[in-house]
Scaffold this motif. Structure first.
Motif, PDB file in Angstrom:
ATOM      1  N   ILE B 119       0.845  -1.207   0.000  1.00  0.00           N
ATOM      2  CA  ILE B 119       0.000   0.000   0.000  1.00  0.00           C
ATOM      3  C   ILE B 119       0.876   1.251   0.000  1.00  0.00           C
ATOM      4  O   ILE B 119       0.654   2.177  -0.785  1.00  0.00           O
ATOM      5  N   CYS B 120       1.894   1.271   0.856  1.00  0.00           N
ATOM      6  CA  CYS B 120       2.789   2.438   0.900  1.00  0.00           C
ATOM      7  C   CYS B 120       3.542   2.597  -0.424  1.00  0.00           C
ATOM      8  O   CYS B 120       3.761   3.719  -0.890  1.00  0.00           O
ATOM      9  N   TYR B 121       3.928   1.472  -1.024  1.00  0.00           N
ATOM     10  CA  TYR B 121       4.612   1.506  -2.310  1.00  0.00           C
ATOM     11  C   TYR B 121       3.692   2.097  -3.381  1.00  0.00           C
ATOM     12  O   TYR B 121       4.111   2.938  -4.191  1.00  0.00           O
ATOM     13  N   GLU B 122       2.439   1.678  -3.375  1.00  0.00           N
ATOM     14  CA  GLU B 122       1.473   2.151  -4.367  1.00  0.00           C
ATOM     15  C   GLU B 122       1.156   3.639  -4.164  1.00  0.00           C
ATOM     16  O   GLU B 122       0.892   4.359  -5.127  1.00  0.00           O
ATOM     17  N   VAL B 123       1.143   4.084  -2.913  1.00  0.00           N
ATOM     18  CA  VAL B 123       0.960   5.514  -2.629  1.00  0.00           C
ATOM     19  C   VAL B 123       2.074   6.310  -3.314  1.00  0.00           C
ATOM     20  O   VAL B 123       1.819   7.340  -3.951  1.00  0.00           O
ATOM     21  N   ASN B 124       3.294   5.832  -3.193  1.00  0.00           N
ATOM     22  CA  ASN B 124       4.426   6.510  -3.821  1.00  0.00           C
ATOM     23  C   ASN B 124       4.339   6.506  -5.338  1.00  0.00           C
ATOM     24  O   ASN B 124       4.782   7.440  -6.004  1.00  0.00           O
ATOM     25  N   ARG B 125       3.757   5.459  -5.870  1.00  0.00           N
ATOM     26  CA  ARG B 125       3.693   5.304  -7.321  1.00  0.00           C
ATOM     27  C   ARG B 125       2.557   6.147  -7.902  1.00  0.00           C
ATOM     28  O   ARG B 125       2.698   6.790  -8.933  1.00  0.00           O
ATOM     29  N   VAL B 126       1.407   6.167  -7.202  1.00  0.00           N
ATOM     30  CA  VAL B 126       0.172   6.717  -7.758  1.00  0.00           C
ATOM     31  C   VAL B 126      -0.116   8.139  -7.257  1.00  0.00           C
ATOM     32  O   VAL B 126      -0.862   8.879  -7.892  1.00  0.00           O
ATOM     33  N   HIS B 127       0.479   8.509  -6.130  1.00  0.00           N
ATOM     34  CA  HIS B 127       0.292   9.848  -5.553  1.00  0.00           C
ATOM     35  C   HIS B 127      -1.176  10.254  -5.369  1.00  0.00           C
ATOM     36  O   HIS B 127      -1.625  11.264  -5.936  1.00  0.00           O
ATOM     37  N   PRO B 128      -1.937   9.500  -4.573  1.00  0.00           N
ATOM     38  CA  PRO B 128      -3.311   9.942  -4.278  1.00  0.00           C
ATOM     39  C   PRO B 128      -3.258  11.172  -3.372  1.00  0.00           C
ATOM     40  O   PRO B 128      -2.239  11.442  -2.734  1.00  0.00           O
ATOM     41  N   ASP B 129      -4.371  11.927  -3.323  1.00  0.00           N
ATOM     42  CA  ASP B 129      -4.428  13.064  -2.406  1.00  0.00           C
ATOM     43  C   ASP B 129      -4.474  12.603  -0.962  1.00  0.00           C
ATOM     44  O   ASP B 129      -3.920  13.249  -0.082  1.00  0.00           O
ATOM     45  N   PHE B 130      -5.158  11.501  -0.730  1.00  0.00           N
ATOM     46  CA  PHE B 130      -5.066  10.858   0.585  1.00  0.00           C
ATOM     47  C   PHE B 130      -5.493   9.404   0.488  1.00  0.00           C
ATOM     48  O   PHE B 130      -5.985   8.956  -0.553  1.00  0.00           O
ATOM     49  N   LEU B 131      -5.240   8.685   1.579  1.00  0.00           N
ATOM     50  CA  LEU B 131      -5.495   7.251   1.643  1.00  0.00           C
ATOM     51  C   LEU B 131      -6.523   6.976   2.734  1.00  0.00           C
ATOM     52  O   LEU B 131      -6.411   7.517   3.833  1.00  0.00           O
ATOM     53  N   GLU B 151      -2.275   1.223  11.109  1.00  0.00           N
ATOM     54  CA  GLU B 151      -1.293   1.955  11.918  1.00  0.00           C
ATOM     55  C   GLU B 151       0.016   2.143  11.155  1.00  0.00           C
ATOM     56  O   GLU B 151       0.620   3.213  11.179  1.00  0.00           O
ATOM     57  N   PHE B 152       0.443   1.098  10.467  1.00  0.00           N
ATOM     58  CA  PHE B 152       1.673   1.178   9.681  1.00  0.00           C
ATOM     59  C   PHE B 152       1.536   2.247   8.596  1.00  0.00           C
ATOM     60  O   PHE B 152       2.426   3.078   8.414  1.00  0.00           O
ATOM     61  N   CYS B 153       0.404   2.224   7.887  1.00  0.00           N
ATOM     62  CA  CYS B 153       0.211   3.176   6.791  1.00  0.00           C
ATOM     63  C   CYS B 153       0.136   4.614   7.322  1.00  0.00           C
ATOM     64  O   CYS B 153       0.662   5.539   6.696  1.00  0.00           O
ATOM     65  N   THR B 154      -0.536   4.802   8.455  1.00  0.00           N
ATOM     66  CA  THR B 154      -0.642   6.129   9.037  1.00  0.00           C
ATOM     67  C   THR B 154       0.742   6.706   9.291  1.00  0.00           C
ATOM     68  O   THR B 154       0.999   7.889   9.088  1.00  0.00           O
ATOM     69  N   LYS B 155       1.660   5.827   9.714  1.00  0.00           N
ATOM     70  CA  LYS B 155       3.017   6.292  10.020  1.00  0.00           C
ATOM     71  C   LYS B 155       3.875   6.451   8.775  1.00  0.00           C
ATOM     72  O   LYS B 155       4.676   7.363   8.673  1.00  0.00           O
ATOM     73  N   HIS B 156       3.738   5.519   7.833  1.00  0.00           N
ATOM     74  CA  HIS B 156       4.746   5.434   6.783  1.00  0.00           C
ATOM     75  C   HIS B 156       4.285   5.852   5.388  1.00  0.00           C
ATOM     76  O   HIS B 156       5.134   6.081   4.526  1.00  0.00           O
ATOM     77  N   ALA B 157       2.978   5.910   5.133  1.00  0.00           N
ATOM     78  CA  ALA B 157       2.546   6.264   3.777  1.00  0.00           C
ATOM     79  C   ALA B 157       2.876   7.733   3.506  1.00  0.00           C
ATOM     80  O   ALA B 157       2.750   8.582   4.386  1.00  0.00           O
TER      81      ALA B 157
END
Lengths: 178, 178
Positions: B119-131, B151-157
């Motif tokens: 999920i964090c990798y895809e955030v970096n790739r796709v650049h959504p406004d938020f998750l 919790e992981f995504c909140t910290k690292h995305a």
């Protein structure tokens, strides 16, 4: 499932004053969080949302701000507290004016205490649909010294929380400033 | 500042299958997070948003799911992977159909791997406004055993994240179920 009318979505936005410019200027991160909410969430749907601005004033721990003040009677202390409150209201005026310009309903109020705890307390009292907080986006080393309201609220507030990080371009020379 | 037109706000929504009913049923928390996004964020402004559904399939760690499978050639493995992918697509079909009904633009895709990292990798790739991620709302003791993607995504995305907790009324007998 998309709501045509119905009650607006109530978004609580925690705001504070700038550590660089002081009252009535909003901090870089709370101004950023507010503008993000307008641009990315509310967009053109100005009647679908209501913003609830909470500003928590930190009681002066070392009295530094009052070095120039004279305290001769209990009334002097009253006027000091009053003055702080007024400053807080001037801060809120900035946000309320912006909402008024674009036609978004809002409410705004000031509380005293530890920001992270008061914000969570107010969430329990007011029951917003979610909470928006600005974040300086500090690294783990910097956080040790300054604490982060956004992280505490994300963990402890009894509603969904979205923390909006200050952009790198807006970070001042000392990243603890805001 | 409120956007009249312009690019829609791109919201990534991480979804997974139910641990109780399995594919193609969405988990309680990811269905809840999706409906929350529709009701509280998108509301009637269906053209102002685009939803990006990501479903991460966990590679089978202990082979339990494949106890009834026969593997006689490399092709058998290929067809297994294909079958899993199909199941994931049926899950996504649920969300895409809901969006289509109410007229919200969306995209949906499946990835394999560790959900929190992908999920964090895809955030970096796709650049959504938020998750948006669903959360079972587990206590600290329960979390030790099951881990929490939210919790992981909140910290690292690398984008703002909002975790939507499952309501108490929707929590199954075993709170690790979803």
């Amino acid at each position: 499932m998309a709501t045509e009318g119905g009650d607006p979505t109530r978004i609580m936005v925690a705001v504070n004053e700038s550590t660089i410019k002081g009252y009535p200027h909003p901090s870089i991160s709370s101004k950023g969080a507010f503008e993000w909410t307008l641009n990315k969430i509310i967009r053109s749907n100005t009647t679908g949302f209501k913003l609830l601005f909470i500003h928590v004033q930190v009681p002066d721990e070392d009295g530094f701000d009052d070095m120039d003040s004279m305290f001769a009677s209990p009334d002097d202390f009253k006027s000091m507290k009053h003055r702080d409150k007024i400053r807080g209201l001037h801060l809120l005026e900035y946000f309320v004016n912006q909402c008024h310009k674009i036609g978004v309903a809002c409410e705004a109020w000031v509380k005293k205490g530890d920001p992270k705890e008061i914000i969570c307390y107010e969430v329990n009292r007011v029951h917003p649909d979610f909470l928006v907080v600005g974040s300086r986006g500090l690294g783990p080393f910097q956080k040790v010294f300054v604490g982060t309201v956004s992280e505490f609220c994300t963990k402890h507030a009894d509603c969904p929380v979205i923390a909006i990080k200050r952009s790198a371009a807006q970070t001042p020379q000392d990243p603890a400033d805001d």
